[in-house]
Design an enzyme around this catalytic site. Sequence first.
Site, PDB file in Angstrom:
ATOM      1  N   THR A 188      51.872 -66.549 -16.921  1.00 24.75           N
ATOM      2  CA  THR A 188      52.201 -65.262 -16.743  1.00 24.75           C
ATOM      3  C   THR A 188      51.541 -64.174 -18.212  1.00 24.75           C
ATOM      4  OG1 THR A 188      54.367 -66.259 -15.631  1.00 24.75           O
ATOM      5  CG2 THR A 188      54.415 -63.336 -16.183  1.00 24.75           C
ATOM      6  N   ARG A 196      58.306 -71.100  -3.998  1.00 26.03           N
ATOM      7  CA  ARG A 196      59.362 -71.062  -5.186  1.00 26.03           C
ATOM      8  C   ARG A 196      58.171 -69.062  -5.236  1.00 26.03           C
ATOM      9  NH1 ARG A 196      58.452 -69.236 -10.513  1.00 26.03           N
ATOM     10  NH2 ARG A 196      60.454 -69.128 -11.598  1.00 26.03           N
ATOM     11  N   THR A 232      59.251 -62.182 -18.766  1.00 25.27           N
ATOM     12  CA  THR A 232      58.109 -63.371 -18.988  1.00 25.27           C
ATOM     13  C   THR A 232      59.426 -64.983 -18.678  1.00 25.27           C
ATOM     14  OG1 THR A 232      56.553 -64.704 -19.507  1.00 25.27           O
ATOM     15  CG2 THR A 232      57.339 -62.923 -20.793  1.00 25.27           C
ATOM     16  N   GLY A 233      59.414 -65.777 -18.576  1.00 24.60           N
ATOM     17  CA  GLY A 233      59.740 -66.810 -19.123  1.00 24.60           C
ATOM     18  C   GLY A 233      60.606 -66.976 -17.550  1.00 24.60           C
ATOM     19  N   GLY A 269      59.104 -66.452  -8.425  1.00 26.11           N
ATOM     20  CA  GLY A 269      60.222 -65.781  -9.338  1.00 26.11           C
ATOM     21  C   GLY A 269      60.476 -64.704  -9.274  1.00 26.11           C
ATOM     22  N   ASP A 270      60.498 -63.798 -10.516  1.00 25.25           N
ATOM     23  CA  ASP A 270      60.226 -62.436 -11.122  1.00 25.25           C
ATOM     24  C   ASP A 270      58.936 -61.930 -10.767  1.00 25.25           C
ATOM     25  OD1 ASP A 270      60.298 -63.771 -13.430  1.00 25.25           O
ATOM     26  OD2 ASP A 270      60.326 -62.082 -14.303  1.00 25.25           O
ATOM     27  N   GLY A 322      62.062 -66.957 -15.037  1.00 25.21           N
ATOM     28  CA  GLY A 322      62.710 -65.889 -13.410  1.00 25.21           C
ATOM     29  C   GLY A 322      63.151 -65.838 -11.931  1.00 25.21           C
TER      30      GLY A 322
HETATM   31  C1  SD4 Z   1      57.872 -67.195 -13.483  1.00 27.12           C
HETATM   32  N1  SD4 Z   1      58.059 -65.867 -15.160  1.00 27.12           N
HETATM   33  O1  SD4 Z   1      57.390 -67.037 -12.203  1.00 27.12           O
HETATM   34  C2  SD4 Z   1      57.459 -66.674 -14.280  1.00 27.12           C
HETATM   35  C3  SD4 Z   1      56.899 -67.929 -15.393  1.00 27.12           C
HETATM   36  C4  SD4 Z   1      57.077 -66.875 -16.591  1.00 27.12           C
HETATM   37  O2  SD4 Z   1      55.181 -67.478 -19.108  1.00 27.12           O
HETATM   38  O3  SD4 Z   1      56.712 -65.901 -16.999  1.00 27.12           O
HETATM   39  N2  SD4 Z   1      56.075 -68.176 -17.837  1.00 27.12           N
HETATM   40  O4  SD4 Z   1      59.098 -67.386 -12.934  1.00 27.12           O
END
Ligand code: SD4
Length: 343
Positions: free
Chosen positions: A203, A231, A254-255, A233-234, A257
């Site tokens: 991301t 799926r 990030t992280g 994410g955020d 989601g």
């Molecule tokens: C997600 N937030 O799809 C993203 C993943 C991400 O570094 O940030 N990865 O959930």
Amino acid sequence: MNTRRKFLQSSLFSSIGIVLTKKTLGASDSYPTVKGKPIVISTWDAGLNANKGAWNHLGKGGRALDAVEAGVMVTESEQSCCVGLGANPDRDGFVTLDACIMDDKFNCGSVAFLERIKHPISVARRVMEKTPHVMLVGSGAQQFAVAEGFTLEPQELSPDAKHAYEEWLKKSEYKPVINIENSKGHGPFAPSQFDNGEWNHDTIGMVAMDTDGNLSGSCTTSGMGFKMRGRLGDSPIIGAGLYVDNEVGAATATGQGEDVIRMAGSHTVVEYMRQGLSPEMACKKAIERVVKIKGEKAKDIQVAFLALNKKGEVGGYAIHKGFSYAVKSNDREELVKAKYVMD
Ligand code: SD4
């Protein structure tokens, strides 16, 4: 008061309201602008290159909106990076991309579950500018992209992603539990291709301010590798992966989601800035909220926020060690290690 008088009074007030609103909030000066030095910040190491792409616009007095689109396009094009079509597939073997963009006037656009299009961020911008909608997903988003002239790329995995997928298939473990995104982290979403200790992120989130003091942001991702098909994410969700309020500031996330969505992460950061917190403190408070919601399980996930306020101040915070963000302005070009709440 009889109903007719009430109605007349309320319509009088509302028409005065409209006049005042129009007078005080004209199209070009909707909010007080802080004419400042341009600045761009973006998540993770790939942000260094992405910021250069953004600077091609910001450095010449261009719009923050153009900068945040061009900036993350750099990352979407990098085959070595896990953001665009070169990224890891879902567990059925298909790369699906999510992106969103937001400008200084609450205009926003988003695409999700988009396949075979190289620059989802540009499709998101077209959704914002050319449709009455905010989000398009899946085959509808792809159909729109093709109608807008985007090329339908071949449906094939990059060599790295193919190798990672083949490795993953040996166990086919699907445990969306941990995503500690540091150089040694190896959660179930961490593909074996990074066994050399290098971690690539899937991301990039970017927020910027231009010389006119206007803010914009972008966020683009392949989502987590080997995710369930469908799926999201955020990252493509306005308010979760990205939020911009030109009066206050902008934030991106990030992280993991799922844990950003459940507390409307980026919007929460912007609201903390509205209450007067610095970008770093706003990110910290939002991280503390994620930790509070997750309780014990917070040790198993990584979430990080990154923010910029109207004064051009920046800051980030993460649950765990390892989150870094790239900053570029007239006098700064660097990768900053963010603070974190848990060891
Ligand atoms: C997600 N937030 O799809 C993203 C993943 C991400 O570094 O940030 N990865 O959930």
